[in-house]
Every structure is written in structure tokens, then in C-alpha cells.
Design a protein around this motif. Structure first.
Motif, PDB file in Angstrom:
ATOM      1  N   LEU A   1      -4.654   6.861   2.036  1.00 15.63           N
ATOM      2  CA  LEU A   1      -4.153   5.493   1.954  1.00 15.63           C
ATOM      3  C   LEU A   1      -4.686   4.848   0.683  1.00 15.63           C
ATOM      4  O   LEU A   1      -5.872   4.974   0.359  1.00 15.63           O
ATOM      5  CB  LEU A   1      -4.626   4.709   3.181  1.00 15.63           C
ATOM      6  CG  LEU A   1      -4.388   3.196   3.160  1.00 15.63           C
ATOM      7  CD1 LEU A   1      -2.902   2.881   3.251  1.00 15.63           C
ATOM      8  CD2 LEU A   1      -5.154   2.537   4.307  1.00 15.63           C
ATOM      9  N   GLU A   2      -3.811   4.161  -0.049  1.00 20.27           N
ATOM     10  CA  GLU A   2      -4.231   3.446  -1.258  1.00 20.27           C
ATOM     11  C   GLU A   2      -3.629   2.044  -1.249  1.00 20.27           C
ATOM     12  O   GLU A   2      -2.428   1.879  -1.084  1.00 20.27           O
ATOM     13  CB  GLU A   2      -3.783   4.192  -2.511  1.00 20.27           C
ATOM     14  CG  GLU A   2      -4.162   3.480  -3.808  1.00 20.27           C
ATOM     15  CD  GLU A   2      -3.695   4.226  -5.045  1.00 20.27           C
ATOM     16  OE1 GLU A   2      -3.832   3.662  -6.148  1.00 20.27           O
ATOM     17  OE2 GLU A   2      -3.177   5.352  -4.905  1.00 20.27           O
ATOM     18  N   ASP A   3      -4.480   1.036  -1.413  1.00 27.02           N
ATOM     19  CA  ASP A   3      -4.002  -0.326  -1.562  1.00 27.02           C
ATOM     20  C   ASP A   3      -3.432  -0.497  -2.967  1.00 27.02           C
ATOM     21  O   ASP A   3      -4.011  -0.033  -3.950  1.00 27.02           O
ATOM     22  CB  ASP A   3      -5.159  -1.313  -1.343  1.00 27.02           C
ATOM     23  CG  ASP A   3      -4.698  -2.764  -1.432  1.00 27.02           C
ATOM     24  OD1 ASP A   3      -4.198  -3.286  -0.429  1.00 27.02           O
ATOM     25  OD2 ASP A   3      -4.834  -3.344  -2.535  1.00 27.02           O
ATOM     26  N   LEU A   4      -2.283  -1.137  -3.089  1.00 30.19           N
ATOM     27  CA  LEU A   4      -1.602  -1.280  -4.374  1.00 30.19           C
ATOM     28  C   LEU A   4      -1.844  -2.645  -5.010  1.00 30.19           C
ATOM     29  O   LEU A   4      -0.948  -3.242  -5.588  1.00 30.19           O
ATOM     30  CB  LEU A   4      -0.095  -1.023  -4.196  1.00 30.19           C
ATOM     31  CG  LEU A   4       0.287   0.382  -3.725  1.00 30.19           C
ATOM     32  CD1 LEU A   4       1.790   0.490  -3.515  1.00 30.19           C
ATOM     33  CD2 LEU A   4      -0.195   1.443  -4.712  1.00 30.19           C
TER      34      LEU A   4
ATOM     35  N   SER B   1       0.837  -1.199   0.000  1.00 33.74           N
ATOM     36  CA  SER B   1       0.000   0.000   0.000  1.00 33.74           C
ATOM     37  C   SER B   1       0.870   1.247   0.000  1.00 33.74           C
ATOM     38  O   SER B   1       2.091   1.177   0.143  1.00 33.74           O
ATOM     39  CB  SER B   1      -0.949   0.008   1.208  1.00 33.74           C
ATOM     40  OG  SER B   1      -0.213  -0.101   2.415  1.00 33.74           O
ATOM     41  N   MET B   2       0.209   2.384  -0.162  1.00 31.64           N
ATOM     42  CA  MET B   2       0.924   3.654  -0.258  1.00 31.64           C
ATOM     43  C   MET B   2       0.160   4.726   0.512  1.00 31.64           C
ATOM     44  O   MET B   2      -1.070   4.727   0.560  1.00 31.64           O
ATOM     45  CB  MET B   2       1.067   4.055  -1.732  1.00 31.64           C
ATOM     46  CG  MET B   2       1.698   5.419  -1.961  1.00 31.64           C
ATOM     47  SD  MET B   2       2.082   5.718  -3.718  1.00 31.64           S
ATOM     48  CE  MET B   2       0.441   5.651  -4.445  1.00 31.64           C
TER      49      MET B   2
ATOM     50  N   HIS C   1      -8.616   5.511   0.957  1.00 35.03           N
ATOM     51  CA  HIS C   1      -9.220   5.998   2.196  1.00 35.03           C
ATOM     52  C   HIS C   1      -8.540   7.289   2.622  1.00 35.03           C
ATOM     53  O   HIS C   1      -7.308   7.378   2.625  1.00 35.03           O
ATOM     54  CB  HIS C   1      -9.071   4.938   3.295  1.00 35.03           C
ATOM     55  CG  HIS C   1      -9.645   5.359   4.618  1.00 35.03           C
ATOM     56  ND1 HIS C   1     -10.994   5.292   4.904  1.00 35.03           N
ATOM     57  CD2 HIS C   1      -9.049   5.865   5.731  1.00 35.03           C
ATOM     58  CE1 HIS C   1     -11.197   5.728   6.138  1.00 35.03           C
ATOM     59  NE2 HIS C   1     -10.038   6.081   6.657  1.00 35.03           N
ATOM     60  N   ALA C   2      -9.335   8.306   2.930  1.00 36.20           N
ATOM     61  CA  ALA C   2      -8.810   9.550   3.494  1.00 36.20           C
ATOM     62  C   ALA C   2      -8.642   9.331   4.995  1.00 36.20           C
ATOM     63  O   ALA C   2      -9.615   9.109   5.716  1.00 36.20           O
ATOM     64  CB  ALA C   2      -9.770  10.702   3.213  1.00 36.20           C
ATOM     65  N   LEU C   3      -7.419   9.371   5.461  1.00 38.62           N
ATOM     66  CA  LEU C   3      -7.124   9.020   6.844  1.00 38.62           C
ATOM     67  C   LEU C   3      -7.552  10.096   7.829  1.00 38.62           C
ATOM     68  O   LEU C   3      -7.419  11.297   7.556  1.00 38.62           O
ATOM     69  CB  LEU C   3      -5.622   8.749   6.998  1.00 38.62           C
ATOM     70  CG  LEU C   3      -5.117   7.466   6.317  1.00 38.62           C
ATOM     71  CD1 LEU C   3      -3.597   7.475   6.234  1.00 38.62           C
ATOM     72  CD2 LEU C   3      -5.614   6.222   7.050  1.00 38.62           C
TER      73      LEU C   3
ATOM     74  N   VAL D   1      -8.848  -0.618   7.216  1.00 38.72           N
ATOM     75  CA  VAL D   1      -8.834   0.542   8.110  1.00 38.72           C
ATOM     76  C   VAL D   1      -9.977   0.385   9.095  1.00 38.72           C
ATOM     77  O   VAL D   1     -11.147   0.263   8.689  1.00 38.72           O
ATOM     78  CB  VAL D   1      -8.974   1.875   7.337  1.00 38.72           C
ATOM     79  CG1 VAL D   1      -9.046   3.043   8.321  1.00 38.72           C
ATOM     80  CG2 VAL D   1      -7.803   2.066   6.381  1.00 38.72           C
ATOM     81  N   ASN D   2      -9.637   0.335  10.364  1.00 34.95           N
ATOM     82  CA  ASN D   2     -10.633   0.153  11.427  1.00 34.95           C
ATOM     83  C   ASN D   2     -11.518  -1.067  11.153  1.00 34.95           C
ATOM     84  O   ASN D   2     -12.731  -1.043  11.366  1.00 34.95           O
ATOM     85  CB  ASN D   2     -11.489   1.417  11.585  1.00 34.95           C
ATOM     86  CG  ASN D   2     -10.649   2.645  11.856  1.00 34.95           C
ATOM     87  OD1 ASN D   2      -9.598   2.576  12.479  1.00 34.95           O
ATOM     88  ND2 ASN D   2     -11.102   3.801  11.375  1.00 34.95           N
TER      89      ASN D   2
END
Length: 236
Positions: free
Chosen positions: A56-59, A45-46, A75-77, A67-68
Motif C-alpha cells: 500500500l502506498e499513500d499518493l 492511494s495505490m 506498508h507491506a500488507l 492501516v490498523n
């Protein structure tokens, strides 16, 4: 400054400050955060950080990014979010992160697809970004965003929704076609910034020149080309 706290089974294994625009997480040693575990993909991820906010972006990982407790692709953290990668956890700590209601939904643009373009326009309207009516003598000047900064807007110049106007009232709005080109426009006290997110389709073009990987501060009258759609940015 925002940071990630890496842990496994409650034992902290390290802290990482988000002091760069792009940070990768994965099993391979060339990642910024290496997690040497078979449940973690080589590049898993990145994290993309734009001013005070991180995404957050899964690669395309094998086992996914959570996330949670929820599987996510992007996802905007928010402060306190817990990212789960394999058996490891990364807690996001950032008291200056924007609130949920400051984020705009993604506006997807598919080149040459009228139905997709219309759907994008409808999604934007549902998010509170309906087309701006013609100015009247009482509203000839541009409304101001928070902090007294002139409110920015995008006007679509080609395709099925040519002429559509999108007011940039939110702190963040993403534009583009997933898998080809995706960029984000962020509103901050210094102005509006365009940042590229996905690179498979090349960088966005502003005034005929690719903007590159770094955030680009938009100016009134800039012409943006993203996913074959041309847009004009204006503040008046």
C-alpha cells in the motif's frame, strides 16, 4: 487470490480482487476503486501486487492513509489488515501473504551523498545483510535460498559504497531514493523479480534497457541501474 473488502460503518459496499499489478483508490471515477466522499483525495492511494504480496502506498493524500489505526506512507500488507481512507475501510484478505520477518528494510540510496550511502550500508548490515566474505574452498558455491534456489546478491559497482555486497535473503527488499526511484526485488520459487514502485524518476534500467512497469525476472549477471547507482545481480 487476494482481495479488498470495502465497508463503511460496518456495511459492506463491495469486494475487489487484486488481479492486476497496480490498483488505485480515490474519489475520481478513473480510479480502480472509487470512493465518492469528500474526505477522500482524487487519487488517494495505490496497491501494488507482486505475486502473492501487496504493498500500500499513500499518493500524497490530504487526509492520509491508515492501516490498523496507524498513519502510513508505504506498508507491506498482511492478511487481515484494515486500511482506513476517510470514513471508509478496506480489509485486506490474503492467506498467502508473506510474514513480517520475510520483509527487508528499505535501503535508501542518494546519488552523490557519501553519508547517505554509508547509512544505507549500515542499515542493510543491521538487517542482516552484511557484506559477503571472500569464498573459501568450503564455501565456494553459492548458498541456497529457501526451496533450493541459489541465493541472489547485489554488488554495488559505483559510488561511495562500491564493492558492497547485499545478500537477498529476505522475500522482499526495496531499493532506491523515495521521490525519485524506488523498486522492489522479490524472491519467489520461480526466481528473483525486480518491480518498479515509484515512477517520477523513470523506470529502473537493466542491461541498458528500461524494464517498464511489469515485474522483470532477474538473471545471473544482470546489470541494474537505479537512482544513479549501478549494481550487478548474481547467483554464484
Amino acid at each position: 487470490m487476494a482481495k479488498l473488502v470495502l465497508s463503511m460503518n460496518g456495511a459492506i459496499q463491495g469486494e475487489f480482487e487484486l488481479d492486476q499489478e497496480r490498483l488505485t483508490i480515490g474519489r475520481k471515477p478513473e480510479n480502480d476503486i472509487q470512493i465518492d466522499n469528500l474526505a477522500v483525495s482524487g487519487k488517494h492511494s495505490m496497491i501494488i501486487t507482486i505475486l502473492d504480496d501487496s504493498f500500500l502506498e499513500d499518493l500524497g493524500s490530504t487526509n492520509g492513509t491508515y492501516v490498523n489505526g496507524k498513519l502510513v506512507k508505504k506498508h507491506a500488507l498482511k492478511d487481515g489488515d484494515v486500511i482506513a481512507i476517510g470514513k471508509h475501510e478496506l480489509k485486506y484478505i490474503n492467506e498467502n501473504a508473506s510474514d513480517d520477518d520475510e520483509f527487508e528494510k528499505t535501503m535508501i540510496i542518494k546519488p552523490g551523498s557519501a553519508s547517505a550511502a554509508v547509512a544505507a550500508a549500515q542499515a542493510a548490515e543491521k538487517a542482516g545483510a552484511a557484506a559477503t566474505p571472500p569464498p573459501t574452498p568450503q564455501s565456494a558455491s553459492a548458498p541456497a535460498a529457501s526451496g533450493g534456489m541459489p541465493l541472489g546478491r547485489l554488488t554495488v559497482l559505483n559510488g561511495p559504497i562500491a564493492g558492497k555486497e547485499l545478500e537477498l535473503t529476505k522475500a522482499l527488499i526495496t531499493l532506491g531514493k523515495p521521490g525519485t526511484q524506488v523498486a522492489v526485488i522479490s524472491r519467489r520459487p520461480q526466481g528473483y523479480f525486480l518491480t518498479h514502485i515509484e515512477s517520477s524518476g523513470g523506470f529502473p534500467v537493466v542491461n541498458g534497457t528500461e524494464v517498464g512497469a511489469k515485474a522483470y525476472q532477474l538473471k545471473d549477471g544482470d546489470l541494474i541501474e537505479l537512482a544513479s547507482i549501478k549494481m550487478e545481480f548474481s547467483t554464484s
